[in-house]
Design a protein around this motif. Structure first.
Motif, short mmCIF file in Angstrom:
data_model
loop_
_atom_site.label_atom_id
_atom_site.label_comp_id
_atom_site.label_asym_id
_atom_site.label_seq_id
_atom_site.Cartn_x
_atom_site.Cartn_y
_atom_site.Cartn_z
N VAL A 104 0.86 -1.18 0.00
CA VAL A 104 0.00 0.00 0.00
C VAL A 104 0.90 1.23 0.00
CG1 VAL A 104 -1.76 1.31 1.23
CG2 VAL A 104 -1.84 -1.19 1.26
N ALA A 105 0.62 2.17 -0.90
CA ALA A 105 1.41 3.41 -0.94
C ALA A 105 1.00 4.32 0.21
CB ALA A 105 1.21 4.11 -2.27
N HIS A 106 1.98 4.90 0.88
CA HIS A 106 1.71 5.86 1.96
C HIS A 106 2.82 6.91 1.94
CE1 HIS A 106 4.79 3.63 4.16
NE2 HIS A 106 4.09 2.52 3.95
N ALA A 107 2.77 7.83 2.87
CA ALA A 107 3.67 8.98 2.86
C ALA A 107 5.15 8.58 2.88
CB ALA A 107 3.36 9.90 4.04
N ASP A 108 5.46 7.46 3.51
CA ASP A 108 6.86 7.06 3.65
C ASP A 108 7.43 6.36 2.42
OD1 ASP A 108 6.90 8.08 6.23
OD2 ASP A 108 6.29 6.16 7.12
N ASN A 109 6.56 5.81 1.55
CA ASN A 109 7.09 5.04 0.43
C ASN A 109 6.60 5.48 -0.94
OD1 ASN A 109 4.47 4.06 0.13
ND2 ASN A 109 4.92 2.04 0.94
N THR A 110 5.68 6.45 -1.00
CA THR A 110 5.04 6.80 -2.26
C THR A 110 6.02 7.24 -3.34
OG1 THR A 110 3.34 8.20 -3.27
CG2 THR A 110 4.58 9.15 -1.45
N TYR A 111 7.13 7.89 -2.94
CA TYR A 111 8.11 8.33 -3.93
C TYR A 111 9.15 7.25 -4.26
CZ TYR A 111 6.20 13.02 -3.56
OH TYR A 111 5.37 14.10 -3.60
N ARG A 112 9.00 6.09 -3.63
CA ARG A 112 9.90 4.96 -3.91
C ARG A 112 9.18 3.86 -4.68
NH1 ARG A 112 14.81 5.68 -4.11
NH2 ARG A 112 15.18 3.47 -3.61
N MET A 113 7.97 4.18 -5.17
CA MET A 113 7.18 3.21 -5.92
C MET A 113 6.72 3.84 -7.23
SD MET A 113 4.92 1.90 -2.65
CE MET A 113 4.07 0.57 -3.48
N GLY A 114 6.87 3.10 -8.33
CA GLY A 114 6.52 3.67 -9.63
C GLY A 114 5.83 2.65 -10.53
N ALA A 115 5.61 3.05 -11.77
CA ALA A 115 4.92 2.17 -12.73
C ALA A 115 5.40 2.48 -14.15
CB ALA A 115 3.41 2.36 -12.64
N ILE A 116 5.60 1.41 -14.92
CA ILE A 116 5.92 1.54 -16.34
C ILE A 116 5.00 0.57 -17.09
CG2 ILE A 116 7.69 1.42 -18.13
CD1 ILE A 116 9.80 1.75 -15.96
N VAL A 117 4.22 1.11 -18.02
CA VAL A 117 3.26 0.29 -18.76
C VAL A 117 3.59 0.34 -20.24
CG1 VAL A 117 0.84 -0.15 -19.27
CG2 VAL A 117 1.50 0.77 -17.04
N GLY A 118 3.74 -0.83 -20.85
CA GLY A 118 4.04 -0.92 -22.27
C GLY A 118 2.78 -0.98 -23.11
N ILE A 119 2.77 -0.26 -24.23
CA ILE A 119 1.65 -0.31 -25.17
C ILE A 119 2.19 -0.30 -26.59
CG2 ILE A 119 0.08 0.92 -23.63
CD1 ILE A 119 0.44 3.33 -25.59
N GLY A 120 1.48 -0.95 -27.50
CA GLY A 120 1.90 -0.97 -28.90
C GLY A 120 1.31 0.19 -29.68
N VAL A 121 0.06 0.52 -29.41
CA VAL A 121 -0.60 1.65 -30.06
C VAL A 121 -1.21 2.53 -28.99
CG1 VAL A 121 -1.08 0.43 -32.21
CG2 VAL A 121 -2.76 0.40 -30.37
N ALA A 122 -1.48 3.79 -29.33
CA ALA A 122 -2.03 4.73 -28.36
C ALA A 122 -3.56 4.59 -28.29
CB ALA A 122 -1.62 6.15 -28.72
N GLY A 123 -4.24 5.61 -27.78
CA GLY A 123 -5.68 5.55 -27.59
C GLY A 123 -6.46 5.75 -28.88
#
Length: 212
Positions: A5-24
């Protein structure tokens, strides 16, 4: 399942990268239809945020409160793999302790389907890439994500570790847009083995990119 769970102590140490072939493309088509066919004088207000390649990663970030490295990766059929490998790099470089990474695609849109049809690669029935009577690929929609974290971080919180990413290898053919060479994927596998410190005989399963 990861129990994070993201909270004040770890939120800046957690990220996301999502791959897509085509856009919207659904949004793109809706706006073309509205402006060119229906005569409207302006596009929908959220058009730009919906069509950006990084939109999926942004939505994941906002939904889960992730404030670390967040961006999209796009490299055709390799997009999700590149997202995962790049997420590994973020953790190795110390920019994050936890990264969500994977891919998503929703290509069942008229214009996109017609584009694939023009390539003459769509199967009239099923996708069977390793069959002698294979006849092409079948487009589908879906998404898949994995939670990646450093070993020390996982151990410290008592996480259930399902798998280890031992190495990553990246390569490009630099030859043809639709006819891959043997040397390209071979190089990627060699780089991956070298990064992991493994020998070919240590590998007992290969997940092939079988598009039919």
């Amino acid at each position: 399942q990861a129990g994070l769970v993201a909270h004040a102590d770890n939120t800046y140490r957690m990220g996301a990268i999502v791959g897509i072939g085509v856009a919207g493309f659904e949004t793109i088509e809706e706006n073309y239809r509205a402006i060119l066919l229906e005569g409207r004088n302006r596009a929908a207000i959220f058009t730009v945020p919906k069509v950006m390649p990084g939109a999926a990663a942004g939505q994941v970030s906002m939904s889960l409160g992730l404030r670390g490295p967040v961006f999209g990766a796009t490299s055709a059929c390799s997009s999700a793999n590149h997202a995962i490998s790049t997420a590994v790099d973020q953790i190795r470089l110390g920019r994050a302790d936890v990264m969500l990474a994977g891919g998503t695609e929703a290509p069942l849109v008229w214009g996109v389907l017609k584009g694939w049809e023009a390539l003459r690669v769509l199967s009239p029935d099923t996708c069977r890439p390793f069959s002698a009577d294979r006849a092409g690929l079948v487009l589908g929609e879906g998404a898949g994500m994995a939670v990646l974290e450093s070993y020390d971080h996982a151990m410290a919180r008592g996480a259930t570790i399902l798998a280890e990413i031992a190495g990553v290898g990246l390569s490009a053919d630099a030859s043809d847009i639709v006819a891959p060479t043997v040397e390209g994927p071979e190089a990627a596998m060699r780089f991956c083995l070298a990064d992991a410190g493994l020998n070919p005989e240590d590998v007992d399963y290969l997940n092939a990119h079988g598009t039919g």
